[in-house]
Write an enzyme that holds these catalytic residues in place. Sequence first.
Site, PDB file in Angstrom:
ATOM      1  CB  SER A  23      -0.913  -0.003   1.224  1.00 49.72           C
ATOM      2  OG  SER A  23      -0.149  -0.186   2.403  1.00 49.72           O
ATOM      3  CB  THR A 155     -41.184  25.899  -7.234  1.00 51.67           C
ATOM      4  OG1 THR A 155     -42.316  26.366  -7.960  1.00 51.67           O
ATOM      5  CG2 THR A 155     -41.018  26.734  -5.967  1.00 51.67           C
ATOM      6  CG  HIS A 156     -42.323  22.539 -10.013  1.00 50.66           C
ATOM      7  ND1 HIS A 156     -42.607  21.225  -9.738  1.00 50.66           N
ATOM      8  CD2 HIS A 156     -42.956  23.263  -9.056  1.00 50.66           C
ATOM      9  CE1 HIS A 156     -43.400  21.154  -8.667  1.00 50.66           C
ATOM     10  NE2 HIS A 156     -43.616  22.392  -8.232  1.00 50.66           N
ATOM     11  CB  SER A 277     -14.979  24.966 -27.959  1.00 51.04           C
ATOM     12  OG  SER A 277     -14.964  24.155 -29.114  1.00 51.04           O
ATOM     13  CE  LYS A 283     -20.033  26.219 -26.140  1.00 53.92           C
ATOM     14  NZ  LYS A 283     -20.048  24.768 -26.282  1.00 53.92           N
ATOM     15  CG  ASN A 285     -17.592  25.437 -23.049  1.00 54.30           C
ATOM     16  OD1 ASN A 285     -18.597  25.945 -23.537  1.00 54.30           O
ATOM     17  ND2 ASN A 285     -16.731  24.724 -23.753  1.00 54.30           N
ATOM     18  CD  GLU A 290     -19.723  22.181 -18.151  1.00 55.81           C
ATOM     19  OE1 GLU A 290     -20.107  21.284 -18.901  1.00 55.81           O
ATOM     20  OE2 GLU A 290     -19.036  23.148 -18.523  1.00 55.81           O
ATOM     21  CE1 TYR A 317      -6.147  -3.521   8.834  1.00 59.54           C
ATOM     22  CE2 TYR A 317      -5.272  -5.723   8.506  1.00 59.54           C
ATOM     23  CZ  TYR A 317      -5.420  -4.416   8.081  1.00 59.54           C
ATOM     24  OH  TYR A 317      -4.847  -4.010   6.908  1.00 59.54           O
ATOM     25  CD  GLN A 322      -2.852  -2.495   2.140  1.00 60.03           C
ATOM     26  OE1 GLN A 322      -2.153  -2.757   3.114  1.00 60.03           O
ATOM     27  NE2 GLN A 322      -2.605  -2.986   0.944  1.00 60.03           N
ATOM     28  CE  LYS A 325      -4.072   2.647   4.933  1.00 65.08           C
ATOM     29  NZ  LYS A 325      -5.093   1.585   4.984  1.00 65.08           N
TER      30      LYS A 325
HETATM   31  N1  ARG Z   1      -1.107  -1.450   5.365  1.00 67.67           N
HETATM   32  C1  ARG Z   1      -2.058  -1.955   6.288  1.00 67.67           C
HETATM   33  C2  ARG Z   1      -3.383  -1.228   6.087  1.00 67.67           C
HETATM   34  O1  ARG Z   1      -3.345  -0.206   5.530  1.00 67.67           O
HETATM   35  C3  ARG Z   1      -1.591  -1.753   7.681  1.00 67.67           C
HETATM   36  C4  ARG Z   1      -2.117  -2.748   8.638  1.00 67.67           C
HETATM   37  C5  ARG Z   1      -1.601  -4.085   8.299  1.00 67.67           C
HETATM   38  N2  ARG Z   1      -1.933  -5.048   9.268  1.00 67.67           N
HETATM   39  C6  ARG Z   1      -1.811  -6.380   9.066  1.00 67.67           C
HETATM   40  N3  ARG Z   1      -2.154  -7.122  10.020  1.00 67.67           N
HETATM   41  N4  ARG Z   1      -1.405  -6.856   7.932  1.00 67.67           N
HETATM   42  O2  ARG Z   1      -4.425  -1.682   6.475  1.00 67.67           O
END
Ligand code: ARG
Length: 459
Positions: A23, A155-156, A277, A283, A285, A290, A317, A322, A325
């Site tokens: 990650s 309205t509408h 454009s 144009k 825009n 948007e 967990y 993971q 994020k």
């Molecule tokens: N990179 C992991 C995450 O973002 C950290 C936690 C990992 N924990 C584990 N038991 N493998 O979730």
Amino acid sequence: MEKLWGGRFEKNTDSLMEDFNSSIGFDKKLYHFDIVGSKAHATMLAKSGIISDKECKEIVDALMEIECEIESGKVEFSTKNEDIHMNIEVLLTNKIGETGKKLHTARSRNDQIALDLKLYSRDAVINIQELLKQWIKTLIKVSEDNIDTVMPGYTHLQRAQPITLAHHLMAYAEMAKRDYLKLSSWLDIHDTNPLGSGALAGTTFEIDRQYTTELLGFSSPTLNSLDGVSDRDYAIDLLSNASVGMMHLSRLCEELILWSSQEFGFVEIDDAYSTGSSMMPQKKNPDAAELIRGKTGRVYGDLLSLLTTMKGIPLAYNKDMQEDKECLFDGVETWIKCLTIIIPMIKTMKIKNDNMYKAASGGFTNATDLADYLVKKGVAFRDAHKITGEIVLDCIYKDITLEEISINEYKKYCDLIEEDVYGEISVLSCIRKRNIVGGPSGEYVKKHIDIMNTFLVDK
Ligand code: ARG
């Protein structure tokens, strides 16, 4: 390269798996919060007598150096070290040797990531609240300049009753105020420190969770270690607030897109926030508006993605988490970017008062006022509504407005109508008379602005 967890393994990780599992590509964003957490953890370990003060100092100093090195772009993270936690731990151990290996005592990456992500979220919430304040200030400023800028309220999407641009924009200030308040309650609800939850069942070491809680600026530690490591409500709530906040911005942007069309012609968005454009030379825009409207869908996707990730995960967990994020980062960053661009876009937008006024004076936006006038002369509202509807229908056939009907004509519909009707149905008086709490009259909107300013001062 030997893995930090490599002891019980006989074979190396497959390189595809290494890539899939890692990650670091996205959680490197958390380096600052990871280091803040580790410094607090090391300081607590020393205070609790688990490591020595000397070791603690060595660790903390090295972590600060590592932070500077990361910031100056000197550090190359490696997917072999999986995530930000292990990348930093390896950097630390490379720097200070054996002592570095002690940092992870009484800690798991599970409570570490729960903490890092919460610190990231808290920081984002504080930044967004600041931006929301600036957004409200911008809406107030444009409203102050347009207390008397008459426009049709809809309205509408049909012209309904006359209002002012100030009244319209202050509706968005109310929305932003709610967004702000929701974030304040986010700060209260999620003011708990997960560090010390360990992998799932805490630790056998006598750690001082109250101390890390104070060092990290939370008001209490989380009270169940399973919940401490597996709670992502704070990320979901933040994305939910982001979704509603973006929905508010998107509704305004939708209006700006309509208003800047030649059909409406109410506003012109500044060149700085428009694009042209590649084919059609004429144009201009409203791309920024948007894009905000478009990105709103993306933030909803971020929320849905995390909700769906979490819904089937048994305690505590699981690696699925993971996946929390990228959607959190994306939702938060998108909200921040959109607020940052909408503020100057609204500040610089040109308002075409005449067109707005013309639109408000056509389309029978004063028909309710004519009906109310009849009621004040003694006609029951339902009858007044019917009479006025018939008058409007005749006007449509004759292609005239209510103001253009002569008094003799009016009397044919209802002989209670007198000369004073014209004063009552003029667009300006329609607005002025709606001088109640929440209404569009200049007098009330100024009071609303005062209330909003007081809100900002108190924050
Ligand atoms: N990179 C992991 C995450 O973002 C950290 C936690 C990992 N924990 C584990 N038991 N493998 O979730």
